[in-house]
Every structure is written in C-alpha cells, then in structure tokens.
Design an enzyme around this catalytic site. Structure first.
Site, PDB file in Angstrom:
ATOM      1  CB  SER A   1      12.186  10.113 -10.162  1.00  0.00           C
ATOM      2  OG  SER A   1      13.217   9.156  -9.980  1.00  0.00           O
TER       3      SER A   1
ATOM      4  CB  SER B   1       3.339   6.260  -3.818  1.00  0.00           C
ATOM      5  OG  SER B   1       4.580   5.714  -4.240  1.00  0.00           O
ATOM      6  CD1 TRP B   2       4.140   0.692  -9.124  1.00  0.00           C
ATOM      7  CD2 TRP B   2       2.860   2.433  -9.706  1.00  0.00           C
ATOM      8  NE1 TRP B   2       3.860   0.585 -10.475  1.00  0.00           N
ATOM      9  CE2 TRP B   2       3.084   1.639 -10.852  1.00  0.00           C
ATOM     10  CE3 TRP B   2       2.088   3.574  -9.824  1.00  0.00           C
ATOM     11  CZ2 TRP B   2       2.550   1.964 -12.101  1.00  0.00           C
ATOM     12  CZ3 TRP B   2       1.550   3.897 -11.065  1.00  0.00           C
ATOM     13  CH2 TRP B   2       1.790   3.098 -12.180  1.00  0.00           C
TER      14      TRP B   2
ATOM     15  CB  ALA C   1      -0.939  -0.002   1.199  1.00  0.00           C
TER      16      ALA C   1
ATOM     17  CE  LYS D   1      12.319   2.851 -13.662  1.00  0.00           C
ATOM     18  NZ  LYS D   1      11.704   3.699 -12.620  1.00  0.00           N
TER      19      LYS D   1
END
Length: 336
Positions: free
Chosen positions: A256, A12-13, A10, A193
């Site tokens: 980010s 943020s994403w 649970a 990345k």
C-alpha cells in the site's frame, strides 16, 4: 463472449486489471500518455516502473492514441489518478464514437468539488457516449493480482445488469467479482480507507504495535461509515469488501502506497520528500483534504481524518496529534 476493452491508465492497477481481462480472452488495449512506457510494453512486454517482476503477454498492446484505443470498445475502464479523471474523461468524450459501458477502478474524491469519481465521469462523458457507469473496487493489491493470487472485489452500479456485465468480464478462477448496487458506499469506502491507511502507517513508523493499528482501523471504519451514510450510503456496505475488506488490506501491507507514505512520515521524513521518492500517486494525501473539508461542510465528526489533515497540511507533529486525539472527550462506542 469476447469483448473489446480499452483500459485508460497503465499504472500498476490498470496493468493488473488488463492482465485479468487478457487472461479472460478479451481484446485489451492499454492507453498511456508516456511514450517510453508504451514502447516498453509493446516491445519488451514489461512495465517495470509499476510491476517490476511481471512479464506481460505479447498480445497486450499499448497506445498513446486515445481515439484509436477506445474505437469500437464494448467497455472502457478508467484507472487514472483522481486528479486527472475529469480531464481524461472529457478527452474521451470528444473522441468516442460509440456508447460503451464505463467502468472505473480509481479511489478518491475530487478536490474542491469533493465529488465522487462516478459523478465526475457522468458530468464529463455525454450520455450518447456512455451506458452505465460501474465502480470496480475492493481489497486488492496490483502486485498480487498480477501473479494471480486469489482476490475478491465488487462491481457496483444502480443498474444490476451492468454490474453483472462487469462481473462476467473480470471473474475467473483467481479473480472473483461480487455485485452491489450501493455506488455511494463503495466509492466512499474506497476513497476514505486511504486516509486511515496513512494513519496506520504513521503509527507503525512511530513504533506502535498491533493495539494501535486495531484502534485506528476500527475507529477509522466508524468515521468512514459516518460520512458515507451522511452522503446516502447503505451502512451494510462498510462491513463488506469495499469497506472493512479494503480497509484491512490497505492498512496492513507494504504494497500500500498510503501505508508506506504514513510509515515514512512516522519515521520523521517530510511529506514532500516522501511523495517525490514514492514515484507514484498517493491518493490518500489529496483525499484527506477533500474528506476533511466535506466533513466540515456536513458537520460530521471525523477526529482521525482531522488529525491526519493537521499533520499533512498544517505541519503538526504526529506524536502530539496522537496524544491530543487520545485525550478527547470520552464517549460511548455506539455514538454515531
């Protein structure tokens, strides 16, 4: 068709993806091991530590009971940190009583083993408790998905029908999912990345401009492709959503965590302090170590990854590492 979906994690994403699924009229339950967070989601309908300005729908529920969360689920979405993935997957397999589609939306490589997340899931979840494992990845900030900004990502699975199932679960007027069968490429692009984003942030923190950022992104993509192809990926994947798309959004945004971490390191803060104050997992730090070791094992040249590793794990100065990287032996851009 309405589906029952368990979202494990649970943060943020995980919360943002749960909101997309809820928007699509699915029956969604969030799992967390933090009682205070669960209480806040269920009573206040907020998750302020991760999505401070977002009001959650009242029918989006949370629980710390894993068995209850996954009971009769058609699909289970794993959105936990890479370092916790094996433990959570093992616990899930112990309590699961059916055979859902497994989806993961985490981005990293396991420490020591250097395994991709889908491989970890397949090892820990017994075949009788899973259908296919589908990877959900691409250029996406949770903060923007939560406010319904237009977003496009990828669902990757060797079994195209399972990728299509996930595509249909998530796709709507603001969240579009494309399918892909190159699981290796999608996972490697997603993980690596974050390393380049650390470097991009560090350059910004040091005061460098657009030229430097373009350089690290372009040469960073070459490194990602080099290691990914060596692992069996399709090189074309790295010019798609989970390659250059995810790289661009992660290297250029204050949303980010990896970019913010690099930026603070470039400004002179020490790593331990930055990570403590971030309050969330910064996957790129651990992934740098795993990717550096993997590249060493496979004799793959990854100078940017090596440079960032030296800063993070050897305590070397960023400015001197940049200068040394710039003065490496000259070569053709086409050398792979």
């Amino acid at each position: 068709m309405k589906q029952k979906i368990a979202v494990l994690g649970a943060g943020s994403w995980g919360t943002a993806l749960a909101l997309v699924l809820n928007e699509n009229k699915h029956d969604v339950t969030l799992w967390s091991h933090h009682p205070a967070q669960i209480k806040e989601i269920n009573e206040e309908h907020t998750n302020t530590h991760y999505l401070s300005d977002i009001k959650l729908p009242e029918n989006l529920k949370a629980t710390e009971n894993l068995k209850e969360c996954v009971a009769d689920a058609d699909a289970v979405l794993f959105v936990v940190p890479t370092k916790a993935m094996r433990e959570v997957a093992h616990k899930f397999s112990e309590v699961c009583e059916n055979k859902p589609v497994i989806i993961h939306a985490s981005k990293g490589l396991e420490q020591v083993s250097h395994k991709r997340i889908s491989d970890v899931l397949k090892e820990e979840i017994t075949p009788e408790h899973r259908q296919d494992v589908v990877v959900l990845s691409g250029p996406s900030h949770a903060e923007e998905v939560a406010v319904k900004d237009v977003t496009t990502i990828t669902a990757a699975c060797e079994n195209h029908s399972s990728a299509q199932y996930v595509q249909e679960l998530f796709s709507n007027r603001y969240f579009r999912v494309y399918t892909n069968q190159d699981v290796i490429g999608v996972e490697m692009g997603a993980a690596l990345k974050n390393i380049i984003a650390l470097g991009s942030g560090a350059l910004h923190g040091l005061g460098y401009g657009d030229n430097a950022r373009a350089a690290i992104m372009t040469r960073g993509l070459a490194e990602i492709s080099r290691l990914g192809v060596a692992m069996g990926a399709d090189p074309l994947t790295f010019i798609g959503l989970s390659g250059v798309g995810d790289l661009e959004v992660t290297c250029n945004s204050v949303h980010s965590r990896n970019w913010r971490t690099g930026n603070l390191l470039g400004q002179g803060q020490d790593l331990d302090t930055v990570l403590e104050n971030m309050g969330m997992i910064v996957e790129g730090v651990a992934t740098t170590k795993a990717a550096y070791e993997l590249a060493e094992e496979r004799k793959i040249e990854m100078p940017i990854t090596e440079a960032i590793y030296r800063v993070l794990y050897n305590g070397e100065k960023i400015a001197s590492v940049i200068e040394e990287t710039m003065l490496r032996d000259y070569k053709s851009e086409q050398e792979f």
